[in-house]
Design a protein around this motif. Structure first.
Motif, PDB file in Angstrom:
ATOM      1  N   ALA A 180     -30.923  -3.883 -24.554  1.00 51.56           N
ATOM      2  CA  ALA A 180     -30.140  -4.523 -23.494  1.00 51.56           C
ATOM      3  C   ALA A 180     -30.574  -5.986 -23.511  1.00 51.56           C
ATOM      4  CB  ALA A 180     -30.415  -3.872 -22.135  1.00 51.56           C
ATOM      5  N   GLU A 181     -30.130  -6.762 -22.535  1.00 46.45           N
ATOM      6  CA  GLU A 181     -30.583  -8.147 -22.443  1.00 46.45           C
ATOM      7  C   GLU A 181     -32.014  -8.144 -21.921  1.00 46.45           C
ATOM      8  OE1 GLU A 181     -30.449 -12.017 -23.218  1.00 46.45           O
ATOM      9  OE2 GLU A 181     -28.760 -10.645 -23.558  1.00 46.45           O
ATOM     10  N   PRO A 182     -33.006  -8.574 -22.747  1.00 46.98           N
ATOM     11  CA  PRO A 182     -34.393  -8.507 -22.289  1.00 46.98           C
ATOM     12  C   PRO A 182     -34.708  -9.564 -21.242  1.00 46.98           C
ATOM     13  CG  PRO A 182     -34.281  -9.459 -24.493  1.00 46.98           C
ATOM     14  CD  PRO A 182     -32.893  -9.028 -24.139  1.00 46.98           C
ATOM     15  N   ARG A 183     -35.570  -9.198 -20.303  1.00 43.68           N
ATOM     16  CA  ARG A 183     -36.055 -10.187 -19.319  1.00 43.68           C
ATOM     17  C   ARG A 183     -37.116 -11.066 -19.943  1.00 43.68           C
ATOM     18  NH1 ARG A 183     -40.138 -10.849 -15.801  1.00 43.68           N
ATOM     19  NH2 ARG A 183     -41.085  -8.800 -16.136  1.00 43.68           N
ATOM     20  N   LEU A 184     -37.967 -10.483 -20.780  1.00 42.24           N
ATOM     21  CA  LEU A 184     -38.979 -11.229 -21.515  1.00 42.24           C
ATOM     22  C   LEU A 184     -38.836 -10.938 -22.995  1.00 42.24           C
ATOM     23  CD1 LEU A 184     -42.197 -10.603 -19.341  1.00 42.24           C
ATOM     24  CD2 LEU A 184     -40.748 -12.640 -19.351  1.00 42.24           C
ATOM     25  N   THR A 192     -53.417 -12.392 -32.878  1.00 38.60           N
ATOM     26  CA  THR A 192     -53.535 -12.851 -31.492  1.00 38.60           C
ATOM     27  C   THR A 192     -53.188 -11.709 -30.542  1.00 38.60           C
ATOM     28  OG1 THR A 192     -51.241 -13.603 -31.230  1.00 38.60           O
ATOM     29  CG2 THR A 192     -52.801 -15.162 -32.231  1.00 38.60           C
ATOM     30  N   ALA A 193     -53.224 -12.024 -29.249  1.00 39.35           N
ATOM     31  CA  ALA A 193     -52.778 -11.085 -28.207  1.00 39.35           C
ATOM     32  C   ALA A 193     -52.097 -11.893 -27.115  1.00 39.35           C
ATOM     33  CB  ALA A 193     -53.953 -10.301 -27.645  1.00 39.35           C
ATOM     34  N   LYS A 194     -51.228 -11.246 -26.351  1.00 36.67           N
ATOM     35  CA  LYS A 194     -50.556 -11.909 -25.235  1.00 36.67           C
ATOM     36  C   LYS A 194     -50.463 -10.958 -24.053  1.00 36.67           C
ATOM     37  CE  LYS A 194     -47.944 -15.533 -27.528  1.00 36.67           C
ATOM     38  NZ  LYS A 194     -46.607 -16.171 -27.729  1.00 36.67           N
ATOM     39  N   ALA A 195     -50.742 -11.501 -22.863  1.00 38.89           N
ATOM     40  CA  ALA A 195     -50.619 -10.748 -21.617  1.00 38.89           C
ATOM     41  C   ALA A 195     -49.287 -11.077 -20.958  1.00 38.89           C
ATOM     42  CB  ALA A 195     -51.773 -11.071 -20.689  1.00 38.89           C
ATOM     43  N   PHE A 196     -48.773 -10.141 -20.162  1.00 38.82           N
ATOM     44  CA  PHE A 196     -47.493 -10.342 -19.476  1.00 38.82           C
ATOM     45  C   PHE A 196     -47.467  -9.440 -18.258  1.00 38.82           C
ATOM     46  CE2 PHE A 196     -47.287  -7.491 -23.093  1.00 38.82           C
ATOM     47  CZ  PHE A 196     -46.814  -6.306 -22.549  1.00 38.82           C
ATOM     48  N   GLU A 197     -46.552  -9.719 -17.352  1.00 44.19           N
ATOM     49  CA  GLU A 197     -46.432  -8.929 -16.130  1.00 44.19           C
ATOM     50  C   GLU A 197     -45.092  -8.207 -16.112  1.00 44.19           C
ATOM     51  OE1 GLU A 197     -47.482 -10.810 -12.452  1.00 44.19           O
ATOM     52  OE2 GLU A 197     -48.817 -12.251 -13.444  1.00 44.19           O
ATOM     53  N   GLY A 211     -43.672  -4.275 -40.380  1.00 44.23           N
ATOM     54  CA  GLY A 211     -44.113  -2.959 -40.835  1.00 44.23           C
ATOM     55  C   GLY A 211     -45.584  -2.928 -41.208  1.00 44.23           C
ATOM     56  N   ARG A 212     -46.183  -1.742 -41.044  1.00 41.90           N
ATOM     57  CA  ARG A 212     -47.589  -1.525 -41.401  1.00 41.90           C
ATOM     58  C   ARG A 212     -48.529  -2.441 -40.612  1.00 41.90           C
ATOM     59  NH1 ARG A 212     -44.980   2.217 -43.899  1.00 41.90           N
ATOM     60  NH2 ARG A 212     -45.604   2.914 -45.970  1.00 41.90           N
ATOM     61  N   GLN A 213     -48.202  -2.719 -39.346  1.00 38.92           N
ATOM     62  CA  GLN A 213     -49.028  -3.589 -38.512  1.00 38.92           C
ATOM     63  C   GLN A 213     -49.389  -2.874 -37.217  1.00 38.92           C
ATOM     64  OE1 GLN A 213     -50.553  -6.617 -38.706  1.00 38.92           O
ATOM     65  NE2 GLN A 213     -51.296  -6.212 -36.637  1.00 38.92           N
ATOM     66  N   CYS A 214     -50.669  -2.867 -36.869  1.00 35.38           N
ATOM     67  CA  CYS A 214     -51.132  -2.167 -35.686  1.00 35.38           C
ATOM     68  C   CYS A 214     -51.140  -3.079 -34.467  1.00 35.38           C
ATOM     69  CB  CYS A 214     -52.533  -1.614 -35.914  1.00 35.38           C
ATOM     70  SG  CYS A 214     -52.593  -0.506 -37.333  1.00 35.38           S
ATOM     71  N   SER A 215     -51.021  -2.438 -33.301  1.00 32.93           N
ATOM     72  CA  SER A 215     -50.985  -3.185 -32.047  1.00 32.93           C
ATOM     73  C   SER A 215     -51.683  -2.387 -30.964  1.00 32.93           C
ATOM     74  CB  SER A 215     -49.527  -3.456 -31.633  1.00 32.93           C
ATOM     75  OG  SER A 215     -49.472  -4.107 -30.372  1.00 32.93           O
ATOM     76  N   ASP A 216     -52.682  -2.993 -30.329  1.00 33.51           N
ATOM     77  CA  ASP A 216     -53.355  -2.371 -29.180  1.00 33.51           C
ATOM     78  C   ASP A 216     -52.617  -2.757 -27.908  1.00 33.51           C
ATOM     79  OD1 ASP A 216     -55.547  -1.132 -30.546  1.00 33.51           O
ATOM     80  OD2 ASP A 216     -56.361  -3.137 -30.869  1.00 33.51           O
ATOM     81  N   PHE A 217     -52.492  -1.787 -27.003  1.00 30.61           N
ATOM     82  CA  PHE A 217     -51.831  -2.029 -25.712  1.00 30.61           C
ATOM     83  C   PHE A 217     -52.747  -1.569 -24.589  1.00 30.61           C
ATOM     84  CE2 PHE A 217     -49.405  -0.361 -22.117  1.00 30.61           C
ATOM     85  CZ  PHE A 217     -48.669  -1.492 -21.753  1.00 30.61           C
ATOM     86  N   GLN A 218     -52.815  -2.386 -23.549  1.00 27.06           N
ATOM     87  CA  GLN A 218     -53.580  -2.041 -22.360  1.00 27.06           C
ATOM     88  C   GLN A 218     -52.801  -2.495 -21.130  1.00 27.06           C
ATOM     89  OE1 GLN A 218     -55.309  -0.155 -20.446  1.00 27.06           O
ATOM     90  NE2 GLN A 218     -57.088  -0.229 -21.817  1.00 27.06           N
ATOM     91  N   ALA A 219     -53.033  -1.836 -19.987  1.00 21.20           N
ATOM     92  CA  ALA A 219     -52.301  -2.168 -18.768  1.00 21.20           C
ATOM     93  C   ALA A 219     -53.186  -1.957 -17.553  1.00 21.20           C
ATOM     94  CB  ALA A 219     -51.042  -1.304 -18.663  1.00 21.20           C
ATOM     95  N   PHE A 220     -52.912  -2.725 -16.482  1.00 27.65           N
ATOM     96  CA  PHE A 220     -53.662  -2.674 -15.232  1.00 27.65           C
ATOM     97  C   PHE A 220     -52.697  -2.594 -14.064  1.00 27.65           C
ATOM     98  CE2 PHE A 220     -56.104  -4.915 -18.363  1.00 27.65           C
ATOM     99  CZ  PHE A 220     -57.422  -4.551 -18.141  1.00 27.65           C
ATOM    100  N   ASP A 221     -53.080  -1.835 -13.061  1.00 24.19           N
ATOM    101  CA  ASP A 221     -52.303  -1.707 -11.828  1.00 24.19           C
ATOM    102  C   ASP A 221     -52.469  -2.987 -11.016  1.00 24.19           C
ATOM    103  OD1 ASP A 221     -51.333  -1.134  -9.285  1.00 24.19           O
ATOM    104  OD2 ASP A 221     -52.042   0.938  -9.317  1.00 24.19           O
ATOM    105  N   VAL A 222     -51.375  -3.716 -10.782  1.00 27.97           N
ATOM    106  CA  VAL A 222     -51.430  -4.997 -10.073  1.00 27.97           C
ATOM    107  C   VAL A 222     -51.964  -4.822  -8.658  1.00 27.97           C
ATOM    108  CG1 VAL A 222     -50.009  -6.846  -9.084  1.00 27.97           C
ATOM    109  CG2 VAL A 222     -49.640  -6.110 -11.448  1.00 27.97           C
ATOM    110  N   VAL A 355     -50.008  -5.518 -15.099  1.00 27.26           N
ATOM    111  CA  VAL A 355     -50.347  -6.564 -16.056  1.00 27.26           C
ATOM    112  C   VAL A 355     -50.556  -5.851 -17.383  1.00 27.26           C
ATOM    113  CG1 VAL A 355     -52.082  -8.228 -16.799  1.00 27.26           C
ATOM    114  CG2 VAL A 355     -51.386  -8.158 -14.413  1.00 27.26           C
ATOM    115  N   GLY A 356     -49.743  -6.189 -18.365  1.00 26.74           N
ATOM    116  CA  GLY A 356     -49.858  -5.570 -19.676  1.00 26.74           C
ATOM    117  C   GLY A 356     -50.345  -6.566 -20.701  1.00 26.74           C
ATOM    118  N   ILE A 357     -50.885  -6.061 -21.791  1.00 18.98           N
ATOM    119  CA  ILE A 357     -51.316  -6.934 -22.881  1.00 18.98           C
ATOM    120  C   ILE A 357     -51.129  -6.196 -24.190  1.00 18.98           C
ATOM    121  CG2 ILE A 357     -53.759  -6.218 -22.677  1.00 18.98           C
ATOM    122  CD1 ILE A 357     -54.444  -9.131 -23.540  1.00 18.98           C
TER     123      ILE A 357
END
Length: 783
Positions: A180-184, A192-197, A211-222, A355-357
Motif C-alpha cells: 500500500a502507500e507506506p507511511r515510512l 548500519t541500523a535504524k530506529a523508527f516509531e 538477497g542473502r542478507q540478515c537483519s536483526d529486529f528489536q522493539a520496545f513498548d512506548v 519503538v522499533g529498530i
C-alpha cells in the motif's frame, strides 16, 4: 569439488538456482496465468518475455512517463486495444491487485493500445524480445478466461527478464511493489541500523534488498519507555509462551516482552527460514575471531537507541530475520548462508505503540551474509492495510515466490473453523470448530464428509503424442484407458524410485489430465516431452480446477440429489470405481463440474472438480444436500487418520525419491507382465522386484502409546525398519502403524519393537501384520 582444466586446477561452479541474477543490469518478473505485472522502464531497456508452458498469449501495453498511452514505445505497430488487461480488471474488480497497481503508477488504460506476442501454437520456452525507445511504464499480461472442467486451455505463466541499459547501482535495487502507500520508507544501509516509531495496528515490512542478507529486529513498548521501564521483545519468553521451549529455526505467530505483553504479530513471511533465537552480533564475536573493533549490530543498536534514552547493552537479543542458523544433534550452534532471495520480506503488525529498530548485519567474516553485507529496507504501512496471513512457497528452486493462497472453497470453510495450516501453497483446514478430528473421522466412516483438496496439482496433457508421453512416464498402461477412465499410478525416475504418485484422467483420444501431489510431476512430463521430441503440451491447471471430496457411505445418495449429467455421461448410480463424469449442479443450466469416483479415505467416495469462481456455489449445493444426512466438514488431521487405516500412502512419509513403488506398498501400480512397452524406470524396477530390500508392512502395537513417523523399529539391537505413519485407530481400537521393513522381517506375525527416546531406552512391542488394517479387500470404496 574441483575440476581439471588446461590452465590447471580451478573450483567447480556452485549452482544457485534463482540467485544471483546474471548481473546488476538484470531483473526477473513472473506474470501469473490470467494476471499481469506493471514495470517501469528506461530507454534501451530490453524485455525478454518467455512463454514458460507454451500456447499462452502475451499482451504488452506501454505508457509514457505521464501515464498516457505510448503505443510506439517498442517500435512495433499495436494490434489490439488492451482487451486482455481490461478483461483482467473486469474479473478482479476495482479493488483487485491489477487496479491497485495501475492507480499506484498513475495509469489510465482508456485509449490504450497493445502488442500481442505468441501464437496459439507457441511452444514451451518460446521467447520474444522488445527494446524500449524511451522511459515509461509497461503492463505485461498473460490473459485468459476461466477454464471449464471439460476444457484444457488454462492460462499459464510468463517470465519477463528486463536487461537494463544502465545497471542498477547499489542502493537502487529493485524492490517488491509496496503493499500500500507506506507511511515510512526507510533504507537501512549495509552495516548500519535504524530506529523508527510505529503506532498500534500499523504494519512493519522488513525487506532483504539484494538477497542473502540478515537483519536483526528489536522493539520496545512506548508506554513503558515513557515510565522509564525498558522491556524489549524477548525470544526466550516468546518460545516459552508459544510452547516451543527448545530453540529452532522459524517464526512464531506473536512475540512478547519479558512482562508477557505481545508486541508484534507475524502476518507474512516470503523467506520461511529465520533463526529468531540468537543474539545480534556483538563486539565479542568479532574479537574472538581476531577482528578487533569490527562494527557490529549490537553497537549499531546502541547508537540508534540512545536517542530514545534506552541504555546500551554489550549484546542485544533480537529476532534474527533471514539468518540461517540452527542447533545440530550435538547441541552446537552453526550457521550457513541465508535462504532469502532479493525482495524477500517479513511483514508484522504492531500490537501496541512501539519503538522499533532494524539492522543490516555487518558480518563479512562468515557466510551469514553470503560474505558480502548489503542493504535492508523497512516500510511502515498504516493500520488500514488489508494484509492476509501467508507464507512463501516456490514451485521450483528458481521460481518466483508465491504467497499462500486461499482455495475457491475458503470462503465457506473459513466460516466453520479458524484452524488452518499451509499445504502445498494453500490454506487448508486442520480441523473444524465444535467437531475435531475424532468426530470428523467417525462421520466419514459412518455417514459422510466434505473436504477441500484443491492444492492437488493438475496438469493438462494435450496433443497428438499425449498418449505416448503418458505411456512412457507412468507405470500403468494408459493405452487401456477409455475416455472417462481414471487410473492410480506411480511416476518414476530411471532408477525406479518415485517422482510422485497420482491419477491419470483420460478426457479424450489425445487428452489426459495428471493429478498429483507436487509441481515437479508436470515439470517432469514437460522435460520428457522435450527430450523425446513429442508433439504434446503440458500446462498447469491447478489454479483453474479446485476440488472437494465427498466421502463416506452416504456420499452417493448426497450427490445423487444435486448432480445432473447428460445422457451420454454416467449418473451417480452408474458411475463405477475409478471413472469420472462431466455434469452440472442441479440441471442443464447449472455450474459445470467433473465428478470422479475416487478418494483418499478408504470409503465410498467422490471428488467434485470446478472452477474456483464456482466453488462457493458447489460447496453450498453439497452442504445443503448433505447436512440433513449428518454430513460434516473434514480437515487434514482426520484425513490422515483415515488414509493410514486404509493403507493409503503419502509423499514424504511412505515414499520419496529414494523409494520405489514396491517399497512404498503400491507394487500393484507396476504391471511388468501386462505392460510390455518400455517406460521410465522399467529396467530398474524389474531388478528391484527380483531383489527386494524393503517392504511396507502394517504394525499392531501393544499399549496405547503411538508410533510416530521416523521411529526406529528393532529386533534386539538391530534396526530393521522405520515407521512411516502411525495412529490410534478408533474403529479397530488398536494402536497401528505403517512401517518400511527389511524383507527378512516383513512376514506377518514377526515380533518387533518400536524404539522411543534414543531407540534403545524405551521400546514398544509390536507385531507385523498385513495392511491395509481397515477393509483390506477395499469392499467399501467399491460398494
Amino acid at each position: 569439488m574441483v575440476q581439471s582444466t588446461s590452465s590447471g586446477m580451478e573450483r567447480a561452479r556452485v549452482l544457485r538456482p534463482g540467485l544471483p541474477l546474471p548481473g546488476p543490469d538484470m531483473e526477473r518478473h513472473c506474470v501469473p496465468g490470467g494476471g499481469s505485472i506493471v514495470v517501469t522502464i528506461n530507454g534501451d531497456d530490453r524485455l525478454r518475455i518467455i512463454n514458460v508452458e507454451g500456447e499462452q498469449r502475451c499482451e504488452v501495453t506501454p505508457f509514457a512517463e505521464a501515464g498516457s498511452p505510448d503505443p510506439g514505445m517498442f517500435g512495433r505497430a499495436p494490434d489490439g486495444a488492451a482487451e486482455g488487461i481490461k478483461s483482467i480488471l473486469a474479473r478482479e474488480g476495482a479493488e483487485g491487485p491489477t487496479a491497485s497497481r495501475l492507480v499506484r503508477h498513475g495509469i489510465d488504460i482508456t485509449g490504450a493500445k497493445s502488442i500481442s506476442l505468441f501464437s496459439p501454437d507457441s511452444r514451451p520456452g518460446d521467447a520474444e524480445t522488445l527494446v524500449s525507445a524511451g522511459r515509461g511504464t509497461v503492463i505485461v499480461a498473460a490473459p485468459g478466461g476461466p477454464m471449464r472442467v471439460d476444457e484444457q486451455n488454462p492460462p499459464t505463466e510468463l517470465t519477463v527478464y528486463i536487461q537494463r541499459a544502465e545497471p542498477v547501482q547499489p542502493g537502487q535495487e529493485h524492490l517488491p511493489e509496496p503493499l500500500a502507500e507506506p507511511r515510512l520508507d526507510i533504507r537501512v544501509d549495509r552495516r548500519t541500523a535504524k530506529a523508527f516509531e510505529v503506532k498500534a495496528g500499523e504494519f512493519i515490512q522488513v525487506i532483504d534488498v539484494a538477497g542473502r542478507q540478515c537483519s536483526d529486529f528489536q522493539a520496545f513498548d512506548v508506554s513503558k519507555l515513557e515510565k522509564g521501564i525498558e522491556r524489549c521483545l524477548d525470544v526466550t519468553t516468546t518460545r516459552t509462551l508459544m510452547g516451543h521451549g527448545y530453540p529452532g529455526p522459524g517464526l512464531h505467530a506473536k512475540y512478547y516482552d519479558q512482562d508477557f505483553k505481545p508486541l508484534v504479530e507475524m502476518i507474512q513471511d516470503s523467506c520461511t527460514r529465520h533463526d529468531a533465537f540468537g543474539l545480534a552480533c556483538a563486539a565479542k564475536y568479532y574479537e574472538d575471531a581476531g577482528y578487533f573493533g569490527h562494527i557490529n549490530c549490537s553497537d549499531n543498536f546502541n547508537n540508534q537507541l540512545a536517542q530514545h534514552s534506552i541504555a546500551p547493552r554489550r549484546g542485544w537479543m533480537a529476532m534474527n530475520f533471514f539468518y540461517n542458523t540452527g542447533i545440530d544433534d550435538n547441541n552446537q550452534f552453526y550457521l550457513d548462508e541465508p535462504w532469502s532471495r532479493p525482495g524477500d520480506y517479513v511483514l508484522m503488525q504492531a500490537l501496541t505503540d512501539l519503538v522499533g529498530i532494524s539492522s543490516a548485519c555487518p558480518d563479512d567474516i562468515s557466510s551469514a551474509n553470503n560474505w558480502d553485507p548489503t542493504d535492508i529496507h523497512v516500510r511502515v504501512y498504516p493500520a488500514s492495510l488489508s494484509a492476509k496471513r501467508s507464507i512463501g512457497f516456490r514451485k521450483r528452486p528458481d521460481s518466483e515466490v508465491e504467497m499462500t493462497k486461499e482455495t475457491g472453497f475458503h470462503a465457506r470453510t473459513s466460516k466453520l473453523t479458524r484452524n488452518f495450516v499451509e499445504y502445498n501453497g494453500y490454506w487448508l483446514a486442520s480441523d473444524y470448530t465444535n467437531l475435531g478430528a475424532i468426530d470428523e473421522y467417525w462421520a466419514c466412516r459412518e455417514k459422510a464428509v466434505v473436504l477441500d483438496l484443491s492444492p492437488l496439482r493438475k496438469f493438462e496433457v494435450v496433443g497428438p503424442d499425449a498418449e505416448t508421453l503418458m505411456q512412457r512416464c507412468v507405470t500403468r498402461n494408459v493405452r487401456r484407458l477409455a475416455p472417462g477412465d481414471v487410473v492410480y499410478t506411480a511416476m518414476c525416475y530411471n532408477t525406479g524410485t518415485m517422482v510422485d504418485d497420482g491419477t491419470v484422467f483420460r478426457l479424450g483420444e489425445d487428452n489426459f489430465r495428471w493429478i498429483g501431489g507436487n509441481d515437479y510431476g508436470g515439470e517432469w512430463l514437460r522435460k520428457q516431452a522435450h527430450e523425446m521430441g513429442l508433439d504434446v503440451r503440458v500446462r498447469s491447471s491447478t489454479d483453474q480446477l479446485h476440488n472437494i471430496a465427498v466421502q463416506g457411505p452416504l456420499s452417493r445418495s448426497i450427490l445423487r440429489k444435486i448432480i445432473w449429467t447428460p445422457p451420454a455421461q454416467p449418473n451417480m448410480d452408474e458411475l463405477d470405481w475409478f471413472k469420472f463424469s462431466i455434469g452440472r449442479i442441479g440441471d442443464f443450466d447449472g455450474v459445470p463440474v467433473m465428478v470422479s469416483r475416487t478418494g483418499y479415505s478408504g470409503e465410498l467416495g467422490y471428488e467434485v472438480f470446478c472452477h474456483p469462481d464456482d466453488a462457493p456455489a458447489v460447496w453450498d449445493a453439497v452442504w445443503e444436500a448433505g447436512e440433513p444426512e449428518g454430513m460434516v466438514p473434514l480437515g487434514l488431521d482426520a484425513l490422515d487418520m483415515l488414509r493410514i487405516e486404509s493403507g493409503l500412502i503419502f509423499a514424504g512419509y511412505e515414499f520419496d525419491d529414494q523409494t520405489d513403488p514396491f517399497e512404498a506398498g503400491i507394487g500393484f501400480t507396476v504391471p511388468l507382465k501386462s505392460k510390455q512397452e518400455d517406460f521410465i524406470g522399467r529396467e530398474a524396477l524389474v531388478k528391484r522386484k527380483e531383489n527386494p530390500q524393503r517392504k511396507l508392512v502394517g504394525l499392531e502395537l501393544i499399549g496405547s502409546e503411538q508410533a510416530q513417523h521416523g521411529d526406529c523399529v528393532h529386533v534386539g539391537r538391530h534396526q530393521v525398519g522405520v515407521v512411516t505413519s502411525g495412529m490410534r485407530s478408533p474403529v479397530l481400537a488398536k494402536n497401528i502403524a505403517l512401517c518400511r521393513m527389511a524383507v527378512e522381517y516383513a512376514e506377518p506375525g514377526t515380533e518387533v519393537e518400536v524404539g522411543k527416546l534414543d531407540g534403545h531406552q524405551k521400546r514398544l512391542p509390536a507385531t507385523v501384520v498385513a495392511f491395509p488394517h481397515y477393509d483390506p479387500k477395499k469392499e467399501r470404496p467399491r460398494s
